[in-house]
Scaffold this motif. Structure first.
Motif, mmCIF file in Angstrom:
data_model
loop_
_atom_site.group_PDB
_atom_site.id
_atom_site.type_symbol
_atom_site.label_atom_id
_atom_site.label_comp_id
_atom_site.label_asym_id
_atom_site.label_seq_id
_atom_site.Cartn_x
_atom_site.Cartn_y
_atom_site.Cartn_z
ATOM 1 N N UNK A 126 0.836 -1.197 0.000
ATOM 2 C CA UNK A 126 0.000 0.000 0.000
ATOM 3 C C UNK A 126 0.877 1.255 0.000
ATOM 4 N N UNK A 127 1.918 1.208 0.808
ATOM 5 C CA UNK A 127 2.825 2.356 0.831
ATOM 6 C C UNK A 127 3.506 2.516 -0.527
ATOM 7 N N UNK A 128 3.730 1.400 -1.175
ATOM 8 C CA UNK A 128 4.316 1.472 -2.514
ATOM 9 C C UNK A 128 3.341 2.153 -3.472
ATOM 10 N N UNK A 129 2.067 1.837 -3.321
ATOM 11 C CA UNK A 129 1.060 2.520 -4.132
ATOM 12 C C UNK A 129 1.085 4.011 -3.879
ATOM 13 N N UNK A 130 1.309 4.366 -2.629
ATOM 14 C CA UNK A 130 1.300 5.785 -2.291
ATOM 15 C C UNK A 130 2.637 6.430 -2.599
ATOM 16 N N UNK A 131 3.570 5.679 -3.114
ATOM 17 C CA UNK A 131 4.815 6.273 -3.571
ATOM 18 C C UNK A 131 5.969 6.196 -2.609
ATOM 19 N N UNK A 195 5.402 3.690 13.199
ATOM 20 C CA UNK A 195 4.642 4.891 13.556
ATOM 21 C C UNK A 195 5.377 6.137 13.081
ATOM 22 N N UNK A 196 6.678 6.166 13.349
ATOM 23 C CA UNK A 196 7.458 7.346 12.994
ATOM 24 C C UNK A 196 7.569 7.508 11.489
ATOM 25 N N UNK A 197 7.908 6.401 10.843
ATOM 26 C CA UNK A 197 8.201 6.504 9.417
ATOM 27 C C UNK A 197 6.944 6.706 8.597
ATOM 28 N N UNK A 198 5.866 6.025 8.985
ATOM 29 C CA UNK A 198 4.716 5.986 8.093
ATOM 30 C C UNK A 198 3.474 6.594 8.725
ATOM 31 N N UNK A 199 3.015 6.017 9.819
ATOM 32 C CA UNK A 199 1.670 6.352 10.291
ATOM 33 C C UNK A 199 1.527 7.815 10.653
ATOM 34 N N UNK A 200 2.578 8.393 11.211
ATOM 35 C CA UNK A 200 2.462 9.780 11.616
ATOM 36 C C UNK A 200 2.791 10.753 10.504
ATOM 37 N N UNK A 201 3.267 10.222 9.401
ATOM 38 C CA UNK A 201 3.744 11.103 8.330
ATOM 39 C C UNK A 201 2.615 11.975 7.787
ATOM 40 N N UNK A 204 1.301 11.111 4.261
ATOM 41 C CA UNK A 204 0.429 9.941 4.245
ATOM 42 C C UNK A 204 -0.945 10.293 4.788
ATOM 43 N N UNK A 205 -0.966 11.029 5.890
ATOM 44 C CA UNK A 205 -2.257 11.359 6.478
ATOM 45 C C UNK A 205 -3.091 12.189 5.531
ATOM 46 N N UNK A 206 -2.409 13.129 4.843
ATOM 47 C CA UNK A 206 -3.167 13.954 3.893
ATOM 48 C C UNK A 206 -3.698 13.109 2.743
ATOM 49 N N UNK A 207 -2.928 12.087 2.398
ATOM 50 C CA UNK A 207 -3.380 11.241 1.292
ATOM 51 C C UNK A 207 -4.563 10.365 1.690
ATOM 52 N N UNK D 296 4.254 9.772 -1.783
ATOM 53 C CA UNK D 296 4.031 10.838 -2.765
ATOM 54 C C UNK D 296 2.845 11.690 -2.341
ATOM 55 N N UNK D 297 2.945 12.971 -2.610
ATOM 56 C CA UNK D 297 1.812 13.837 -2.286
ATOM 57 C C UNK D 297 0.767 13.730 -3.378
ATOM 58 N N UNK D 298 -0.391 14.230 -3.056
ATOM 59 C CA UNK D 298 -1.441 14.264 -4.057
ATOM 60 C C UNK D 298 -1.346 15.601 -4.779
ATOM 61 N N UNK D 299 -1.934 15.658 -5.968
ATOM 62 C CA UNK D 299 -1.676 16.831 -6.788
ATOM 63 C C UNK D 299 -2.236 18.107 -6.189
ATOM 64 N N UNK D 300 -3.476 18.053 -5.714
ATOM 65 C CA UNK D 300 -4.060 19.286 -5.188
ATOM 66 C C UNK D 300 -3.349 19.717 -3.910
ATOM 67 N N UNK D 301 -2.870 18.721 -3.138
ATOM 68 C CA UNK D 301 -2.129 19.087 -1.923
ATOM 69 C C UNK D 301 -0.806 19.741 -2.261
#
Lengths: 375, 175, 182, 328, 146, 105
Positions: A126-131, A195-201, A204-207, D296-301
């Motif tokens: 999943x993290x790979x999907x998110x880049x 937690x440090x690397x991923x969950x709190x990032x 990631x949270x914005x995504x 990766x960030x999202x585009x609008x962000x």
């Protein structure tokens, strides 16, 4: 009428179709999703299935029910032992075989280890999907330890065929106990790092926050189960709701979140790993001695006529085997209800009007295993 | 250092050829995208001519603004406003029309050449400054600050106008 | 969820409601439906908060049986609802009530050829487009069983003329074992 | 003959500059390609390339040979002219900015009074190349990548320029050498830390690198604008990307980290290049480091971050700088 | 306004935490194995394809050619046959082949074997260019084995 | 004779650019094409300014400022025109100027 078509064409004029898959980095297998895009917004989604269909249900109608066990592992290669568990349980129920207590403990431990490794793989992928490229390697590092433990017991690393009708194929030894305990400590000590690397990032949270929100009602309509359902605040876990095996004896929590978005199911899965560790720990403490095979398992396992159902909590949700028997040892009809199938069916509604990036994160949060969908 | 002059001369010819070739490509190409590429070539050529005219500052600004901004806006316009089947540059039809146009324009250039050949420009005897960007900057912000202000107002208006025009369509569509 | 209330509603809609022994069969209730009551039944189940676990078809004589499996998020209540398709192998869809049924119905159409009337997009889902009429899960003549043969057999045979399942929870494991050892 | 001797030094200078430029572009790509893989590997607890040569140091050479040997596939419905032209347009302009970068107080191709403008102007060409490449591939993913690249680069150019502008206001010159000279007592990173941060964030977006690598977001757009590119035309894009990284890091070094200044070494005028390279590669290490850390960030962000955080902060910073420069 | 800044700072802090994790990993020892150069110790319980067991005493296989494995195999990948020989009780094994391309490693054959004549091999480096390479002649293998 | 050092050369070049622009304006039947052509005209004018600036004018800053002014106009014009084109395109699904009958959006 012609007016309507004109209006439709007018509103669709700016749209165009993007073919995501069958070979796309984020579809995790041979899944194809047709996206009708308006700018980068996906207005319509149409998943196209069946690229990896292997006719498991048809195969089941041709050979003795017992022989279907290896096939269950191939449906969901990440939750193979849990699929084994469901099928073994189905036949034991149907044939009325009493399973020794030690077997149940071994099954629970192996299943929970399997669940953790499934979640770990999902976590990395999943993290790979998110880049993010690095977490998958850390997750695999941990996952390898589970695979080593399970390989030592079951003899294989991915498509286990460990459970038998009435028992398990091989007993566990002290090595299993010590290495599992070591693994529990290790994974616990790794959680703060995740937690440090991923969950709190913050990225990631914005995504994930507010992306792909579900409600319990949507889940009921689509039959969504598992971590996605628990993310909406429904504490529905078959290990508690319909306690099979010996799950009723263990003390564990069902992690829930209320929001139902991608972050909710993300956190639910993450916390489930901790709960699975708790279950394994308790099982290790109480592990009884005893046989690893039921006393009387007939060679030719005839299933009395009738229909049987066995539901277990797979890593992705509810797995149900439904078996119709005409009294012979070959199933008359076997239907496997796989969780990803129902979970994926929500995608057209869940992802409508989303950005392309959000479609990727929403689909990733389903934790798709395509062979399970295609069966 | 006469050799430099020859090198410069050769470069000058190359730039002029680049400019004209870009122009011809821009007006005669079958695809709008090629036309934009032709425009970019011309802009590079003109930037080189500015260099020849002693103003590397303008040359760089030409590339920065024209290639970096105007060309990209036009390319975006080509992409946004056209479905693939409409990407071909539409040309005026009629068999003799381009020829006629060409004849007219040749005549115009001839006339122009004749005019400038007969004109005597009075060359300023002494210059009040140099071509350095310090001087340009000071002039722009002190002596000719009106131009500066006008450009800024213009750009502001353009930004607002562009946003309103582009957004207006979106709202209309969503309603 | 009040199970008695729900059961009363089932009895209104269905021809038979059976209590099943969960320990043996893995579900709690079996409900037999007329095919025109399927939609009412589904709507009622949705109102009561059930979710659709599964939808499948079983090829038996006299007609293909469509089985709907429901369960509830709060209480353990797993229900198998059965209905037979008509002569045209048709049954009405519930995909507008339970959207999750959409794909299950398409899959059933692929594998058994059951046509769900009113389905918005009954195109092949798992099979390829050209294999619409393959219907791979239909039984051959030799293997096709009567519906009574796949119902739970009572200890002493008491067959009924109509295809009314009489599943008896008394199908005890002992009986099963003795049967196997023979 | 006399003429020849008179222009010989200048000719040699031009040739040396061209050769040095090529060496830097290709050498940097080799070093960075290898370093990136190694660093990524070790961050992921694996060794990275190990097979070709000791610790895989020839890996990039082999990769380069492989890419050169590959067929240049032009998709059937692509625009063949533009498709072939785009990688050249991405690659060619990266040489020029190298000429104005002061590697040490003596090692500089040309010290122009418009040095910064040269770099910015030629950096903007890269964008056109990405756009043309993405469009001409006739692939929807490429087109998306190109669109994203344009909107992102145009947006992030603003905070980047604003942060550089606050330095320009302090030094009153576009000449990179003069900027370096102006930092003789204290580096501008001390005086302008905010501008440095803003610049650092902007260059991540400008060079299309993670977490802002939306134009080539492989989980969404497979490979973004260079999906259809293969072989040498692909590697030209990559070379251009690494050269751009080098250029923006050099600009950061010149403007914020004191250029080639550092603890004096023997032959200081030339050995300043050691300090310069050290600073540049530290910055590049940082770029690599964050690439392998964040999602990766999202585009609008991405856009929101630019407009809501970077630009206001850059403007405030610029305003404060101007006021301080006027007052002091 | 307050949330604007707090968001900025918590966000930045979370990013720094992430950087801390990766820089620590950068200087940690690697965990992978360079596979063809280093080899992992495979657990003796690993279940590869099946093999006939060589009896330590007699030096021959223990198969009595009962054919249970062949019947039990869900994928029909085992084929064996025997013939009647002088001095041997029952049938003597003449052919025992495994079509490993079809095998699903379920282990049913090993479990059903009345004489424990079958066991899992420990081979995991299996790759080949043709399917036929995975049609193993187990009888030949047991004879060739040390 | 160096023609690069001659004012007339630049004037002719800018005249040719102007003609190319006019020709393109008439030739292209799409709004974008016309925008591209108009850039040629602007460039011709700018080149003229710069040529006079460097050969004739006493203050070398004036011409440069004029050219900068033209560049600003060109950028603004391009932005506005492209957004108008997009708006027109949304409205008419076409950008052939012949077919744009009314100016009401």
């Amino acid at each position: 009428m012609s007016m309507d078509i004109e209006v439709l064409e007018d509103s669709r004029h700016h749209r165009y179709v993007l073919n995501m898959g069958p070979q796309h980095p984020s579809t995790h297998g041979v899944l194809r999703v047709l996206l009708e895009l308006e700018g980068e917004y996906a207005m319509e989604l149409l998943p196209v299935l069946g690229y990896g269909h292997r006719c498991h249900e048809k195969i089941a109608e041709f050979k003795p029910a017992k022989s279907f066990m290896p096939n269950t592992a191939r449906m969901d290669y990440l939750g193979a032992l849990i699929y084994n568990q469901g099928f073994a349980q189905l036949l034991e129920k149907a044939a009325g075989i009493e399973v020794p207590e030690r077997v149940e403990y071994i099954r629970v431990m192996a299943s929970e280890l399997n669940r953790i490794q499934s979640h770990l793989l999902w976590y990395g992928a999943y993290l790979l999907d998110l880049g993010a490229f690095t977490p998958i390697m850390y997750a695999f590092d941990d996952r390898e330890h589970i695979l080593d433990i399970l390989e030592d017991v079951t003899g294989s690393r991915l498509t286990y065929c460990y459970f038998r009708v009435g028992g398990v194929s091989k007993d566990i030894d002290d090595k299993f106990v010590t290495s599992t305990r070591a693994f529990i400590d290790r994974l616990r000590s790794r959680f703060p790092m995740y937690e440090d690397l991923v969950n709190g990032n913050v990225i990631l949270q914005k995504r994930l926050i507010d992306v792909g929100e579900l409600t319990p009602h949507i889940c009921a309509r689509y039959g969504i189960t598992g971590p996605m359902l628990r993310g909406t605040g429904v504490a529905y876990d078959l290990r508690r709701a319909e306690p099979y095996s010996i799950y009723s004896e263990f003390d564990f929590e069902i992690p829930t979140e209320t929001k139902g978005d991608c972050m909710a199911s993300f956190l639910v899965r993450f916390r489930e790993m901790e709960q699975s560790l708790r279950i394994i720990e308790q099982a290790l403490d109480r592990l009884p001695e005893g046989p690893i095979m039921a006393a009387k398992v007939p060679k030719k396992l005839k299933i009395p006529a009738g229909d049987y159902n066995s539901s277990v909590e797979a890593p992705r949700g509810e797995l149900s085997y439904y078996l119709v028997s005409d009294g012979s040892d070959v199933p008359y009809r076997l239907k496997v209800r796989t969780p990803s199938y129902s979970n994926l069916s929500v995608v057209p509604e869940m992802c409508q009007g989303m950005l392309l990036s959000d479609v990727v994160s929403a689909m990733g949060s389903l934790d798709l295993v395509i062979p399970e969908i295609d069966r | 250092m006469i050799v430099y002059k020859y090198i410069a001369e050769v470069l000058f010819y190359a730039l002029v050829i680049l400019t004209f070739a870009g122009g011809i490509m821009a007006v005669r190409s079958k695809l709008l995208m090629h036309a934009v590429l032709g425009l970019a070539a011309t802009l590079f050529g003109v930037a080189g001519l500015y260099f020849h005219l002693g103003s590397p500052f303008l040359a760089m600004m030409q590339i920065l603004i024209y290639v970096g901004a105007v060309c990209i806006i036009i390319v975006l316009g080509v992409m946004l406003g056209n479905t693939p089947d409409q990407l071909a540059a539409k040309h005026l039809t009629g068999r003799n029309l381009p020829l006629a146009l060409l004849a007219c324009s040749t005549g115009f250039i001839a006339l122009f050449v004749a005019t400038i050949a007969r004109t005597e420009f009075t060359v300023a005897t002494e210059k009040v400054g140099d071509m350095s960007i310090e001087f340009v900057g000071e002039s722009l912000l002190l002596q000719y600050c009106m131009a500066f202000e006008l450009v800024s107002v213009l750009l502001l208006t353009a930004i607002l106008g562009a946003i309103i025009l582009a957004r207006g369509g979106r709202e209309e569509k969503s309603s | 969820m009040d199970i008695n209330k729900v059961k009363k509603q089932w009895q209104e809609l269905s021809t038979a409601v059976e209590d099943i022994d969960y320990a043996v069969s893995g579900y709690d209730y079996s409900v037999c439906l007329e095919r025109d009551k399927v939609r009412d039944f589904a709507a009622m189940m949705l109102d009561e908060g059930f979710y659709l676990v599964d939808l499948m078809a079983v090829h038996v004589t006299p007609a293909i049986e469509v089985v709907y499996q429901f369960a509830h998020f709060e209480t353990r209540c797993r229900v198998m609802a059965r209905a037979f398709v008509d002569d045209q192998v048709e049954i009405s869809t519930i995909s507008d009530i339970y959207q999750g049924a959409n794909w299950h119905e398409r899959e059933t159409r692929d594998f058994h050829g059951v046509v769900f009337v009113g389905h918005p997009y009954l195109e092949p889902l798992i099979l390829a487009e050209e294999d619409v009429d393959l219907k791979p899960l239909l039984k051959e003549e030799a293997k096709l069983q009567d519906v009574d043969a796949v119902r739970r057999q009572p200890p002493e045979p008491a067959p009924e003329p109509k295809a009314k399942p009489e599943p008896k929870p008394e199908a005890k494991p002992e009986a099963v074992k003795s049967q196997e050892q023979s | 003959m006399e003429i020849f001797y008179s222009i010989l030094p200048e000719l040699i200078r031009i040739v040396v500059c061209a050769v040095c430029g090529a060496v830097i572009v290709f050498g940097n790509a080799l070093v960075m390609g290898y370093a990136e893989r190694k660093l990524a590997g070790h961050i992921m607890l694996r060794p990275g390339p190990m097979e070709v040569g000791p610790h895989g140091i020839y890996q990039l050479v082999v990769d380069g040979l492989k890419l050169m040997g590959k067929q240049l596939v032009v998709p059937a419905k692509a625009d063949p002219l533009l498709f072939r032209f785009a990688p050249l347009l991405a690659f060619a302009p990266v040489f020029v900015p190298l000429l104005v970068i002061p590697f040490s107080s003596k090692l500089q191709g040309f010290d122009l009074d418009i040095g910064l403008l040269v770099i910015l102007a030629l950096a903007s060409i890269n964008l056109l190349a990405v756009l043309i490449g993405g469009w001409s591939s006739n692939n929807k993913y490429s087109l998306f990548g190109a669109f994203r690249a344009v909107s992102q680069n145009v947006a992030y150019e603003i905070p980047m320029l604003l942060s550089l502008l606050s330095i320009i206001f302090m030094t009153n010159t576009f000449s990179l050498k003069a900027v370096v000279a102006a930092q003789s007592p204290v580096w501008f990173i001390v005086i302008q830390p905010l501008a440095f941060l803003i610049y650092l964030v902007s260059i991540v977006a400008e060079t299309n690198r993670a977490p802002f690598d939306l134009p080539e977001a492989e989980s969404e757009l497979t490979a973004g604008f260079h999906t259809e590119y293969s072989g040498m035309s692909f590697s030209l894009f990559v070379l251009g990307e690494y050269a751009n990284m080098f250029i923006v890091s050099s600009v950061a070094t010149v403007f914020f980290l004191g250029g080639s200044s550092g603890i004096p070494l023997p032959y200081f005028e030339y050995s300043g290049i050691i300090w310069f390279m050290l600073k540049v590669y530290t910055l590049m290490f940082f770029l690599v480091w964050i690439r392998w850390t964040y999602p990766r960030t999202r585009f609008d962000q991405l856009m929101n971050f630019c407009w809501k955080y970077l630009i206001p902060f850059a403007l405030v910073n610029l305003l404060i700088t101007v006021v301080m420069v006027k007052l002091l | 306004m307050k949330s604007y800044f707090s968001e900025l700072f918590t966000g930045a802090w979370s990013l720094i935490l992430g950087l801390k994790v990766t820089i620590k990993a950068l200087f940690s020892p690697i965990v992978t194995y360079q596979y063809p150069r280093e080899k992992l110790v495979v657990t003796p319980n690993y279940r590869g394809h099946i093999d006939l067991v060589k009896d330590a005493e007699t030096g021959a296989h223990k198969c009595i050619t009962c054919g249970s494995c062949m019947r039990e195999c869900p994928s029909d990948c085992i084929f064996l046959d025997g013939e009647k020989r002088e001095g041997v009780k029952g049938k003597a094994l003449t052919i025992f082949t495994l079509n490993f391309t079809k095998c699903s490693l379920c282990g049913a054959c090993v479990e059903v074997c009345p004489t424990d004549a079958l066991d899992y091999s420990n081979e995991y480096e299996l790759a080949g260019f043709t399917r036929e390479e995975f049609h193993y002649d187990l009888l030949k293998r047991v004879e060739e084995r040390e | 004779m160096m023609i690069s050092g001659n004012l007339n050369t630049y004037l002719i070049i800018s005249a040719v650019l102007l003609v190319i622009g006019l020709y393109g304006m008439m030739q292209h039947r799409s709004l974008i094409g016309m925008l591209i052509s108009s850039e040629f005209i602007l460039n011709g004018a700018a080149l003229n300014f710069m040529a006079f600036n460097s050969f004739v004018a006493p203050n070398p800053a004036v011409g440069q400022i004029f050219v900068l002014f033209i560049m600003g106009i060109a950028a603004a014009e391009a932005a506005i025109v492209v957004s108008i084109i997009i708006a027109v395109y949304r409205k008419y699904r076409n950008e052939d100027p012949e077919e744009l009958q009314d100016m009401k959006m």
